[in-house]
Design an enzyme around this catalytic site. Structure first.
Site, short mmCIF file in Angstrom:
data_model
loop_
_atom_site.label_atom_id
_atom_site.label_comp_id
_atom_site.label_asym_id
_atom_site.label_seq_id
_atom_site.Cartn_x
_atom_site.Cartn_y
_atom_site.Cartn_z
CG ASP A 155 0.12 28.21 50.85
OD1 ASP A 155 -1.00 27.90 50.39
OD2 ASP A 155 0.30 28.49 52.05
CD1 TRP A 157 -2.63 35.14 42.07
CD2 TRP A 157 -4.21 34.02 40.93
NE1 TRP A 157 -2.51 35.48 40.74
CE2 TRP A 157 -3.47 34.82 40.01
CE3 TRP A 157 -5.24 33.23 40.44
CZ2 TRP A 157 -3.73 34.83 38.65
CZ3 TRP A 157 -5.51 33.25 39.09
CH2 TRP A 157 -4.77 34.05 38.20
CG HIS A 202 -5.85 24.55 42.70
ND1 HIS A 202 -4.93 24.88 43.67
CD2 HIS A 202 -6.98 24.18 43.38
CE1 HIS A 202 -5.47 24.71 44.87
NE2 HIS A 202 -6.72 24.30 44.72
CG LEU A 220 14.79 20.14 36.93
CD1 LEU A 220 15.58 20.76 38.07
CD2 LEU A 220 13.66 21.08 36.48
C1 FPP Z 1 -1.78 25.46 47.82
O1 FPP Z 1 -2.59 26.60 47.62
C2 FPP Z 1 -1.68 24.67 46.61
C3 FPP Z 1 -2.02 23.36 46.50
C4 FPP Z 1 -2.53 22.56 47.62
C5 FPP Z 1 -1.94 22.64 45.22
C6 FPP Z 1 -0.75 22.95 44.38
C7 FPP Z 1 -0.99 22.45 43.01
C8 FPP Z 1 -0.66 23.08 41.87
C9 FPP Z 1 0.12 24.31 41.80
C10 FPP Z 1 -1.06 22.54 40.54
C11 FPP Z 1 -0.84 21.12 40.23
C12 FPP Z 1 0.54 20.62 40.43
C13 FPP Z 1 1.24 19.90 39.52
C14 FPP Z 1 2.56 19.34 39.93
C15 FPP Z 1 0.80 19.70 38.15
P1 FPP Z 1 -3.94 26.73 48.44
O2 FPP Z 1 -5.02 26.09 47.66
O3 FPP Z 1 -3.76 26.14 49.81
O4 FPP Z 1 -4.11 28.27 48.52
P2 FPP Z 1 -4.72 29.12 49.73
O5 FPP Z 1 -3.83 28.91 50.93
O6 FPP Z 1 -4.66 30.53 49.24
O7 FPP Z 1 -6.10 28.63 49.95
#
Ligand code: FPP
Length: 251
Positions: free
Chosen positions: A31, A36, A48, A142
């Site tokens: 998260d 960020w 992302h 893994l």
């Molecule tokens: C949460 O941060 C993150 C997500 C919903 C997406 C996570 C995806 C990735 C790290 C990249 C793709 C994954 C793979 C497996 C290739 P947020 O967007 O909710 O952040 P915020 O709370 O600061 O808005």
């Protein structure tokens, strides 16, 4: 020598980790990508993308220290409620990730699996997932388990439907239903429960993640935003976990 020890490619004691009691399964709620990016006056998609870099470091460390399963919450059943451009950007990012990284993961003996209801995903993502899981299915390093269109309630609802249909068809009787049987119908069938769940970004919530499997999981919350997380911080989380006294409801 245990199977876990044989898979370690580094001496984990040099990292301050105890070989005994290393978690077999770590689950992560990644998260903070959006915040960020916002701090850098950049679009959420930038966060992302940076999140994928963090992923790379974490997967390498988890593999090197001999973690058996790493489950990553990549897209939840609730994430469909985000703006359409963000959803399609995330889907595209995952397609690119698998296209680019699956071969290298395969060479490193990583087995790729998914949990969640894949039926709602775009065809090209489903194709990449099928290719990557098929390519890596015999690997015994893994297990990188990606939660996609995953929700704990949705998983339990789908399991209940499958159990009801097995009952209807006379494959099982109601006396057969116990916790072991329910586990067989979950997306995680055959996978040990996570001993450690990490959530980044200073949020203290479950967000519908692995509701059944986390009954006795230890939680580790950190204020670090996901793109700033890395393998060293994963080791720090495991060191913290190894200091805990796990009693499982006993004394
Ligand atoms: C949460 O941060 C993150 C997500 C919903 C997406 C996570 C995806 C990735 C790290 C990249 C793709 C994954 C793979 C497996 C290739 P947020 O967007 O909710 O952040 P915020 O709370 O600061 O808005």
């Amino acid at each position: 020598m245990t199977r876990q020890k044989m898979k370690q490619t580094i001496d984990i004691e040099t990292l301050g980790l105890k070989p005994e009691g290393l978690p077999k399964h770590i689950a992560i709620i990644m998260d903070g990508n959006g915040r960020w990016a916002k701090k850098r006056l950049m679009p959420r998609s930038f966060g992302h993308r940076a999140g994928v870099e963090a992923l790379r470091s974490v997967i390498r460390t988890a593999s090197d220290i001999g973690i058996e399963v790493l489950t990553l919450y990549a897209f939840s059943t609730e994430n469909w409620n985000r703006p359409v451009e963000e959803v399609s950007g995330l889907m595209q990012l995952m397609v690119e990730y698998l296209k680019r990284e699956a071969r290298a993961l395969h060479e490193n003996n990583v087995k790729i699996t998914t949990i969640g209801d894949l039926s709602r995903l775009e065809g090209k993502l489903i194709d990449e997932i099928q290719w990557a899981t098929e390519l890596t299915k015999d690997n015994d390093g893994l297990n990188l388990n990606i939660a996609l269109n995953y929700g704990g309630r949705d998983e339990l609802t789908r399991a209940i439907k499958k159990i009801a249909s097995a009952l209807d068809m006379g494959k099982i009787s109601s006396e057969d239903i116990d916790t072991a049987l329910v586990e067989e119908y979950l997306d995680t069938a055959g996978v040990p429960d996570p001993e450690l769940l990490i959530r980044t970004s200073g949020e203290y919530r479950f967000s519908n993640f692995m509701l059944w499997q986390t009954a006795y999981t230890e939680f580790y919350f950190t204020n670090t935003l996901w793109p700033d997380f890395n393998g060293d911080l994963l080791v720090e989380a495991i060191r913290d976990y190894q200091k805990r006294d796990r009693r499982f409801g006993s004394l």
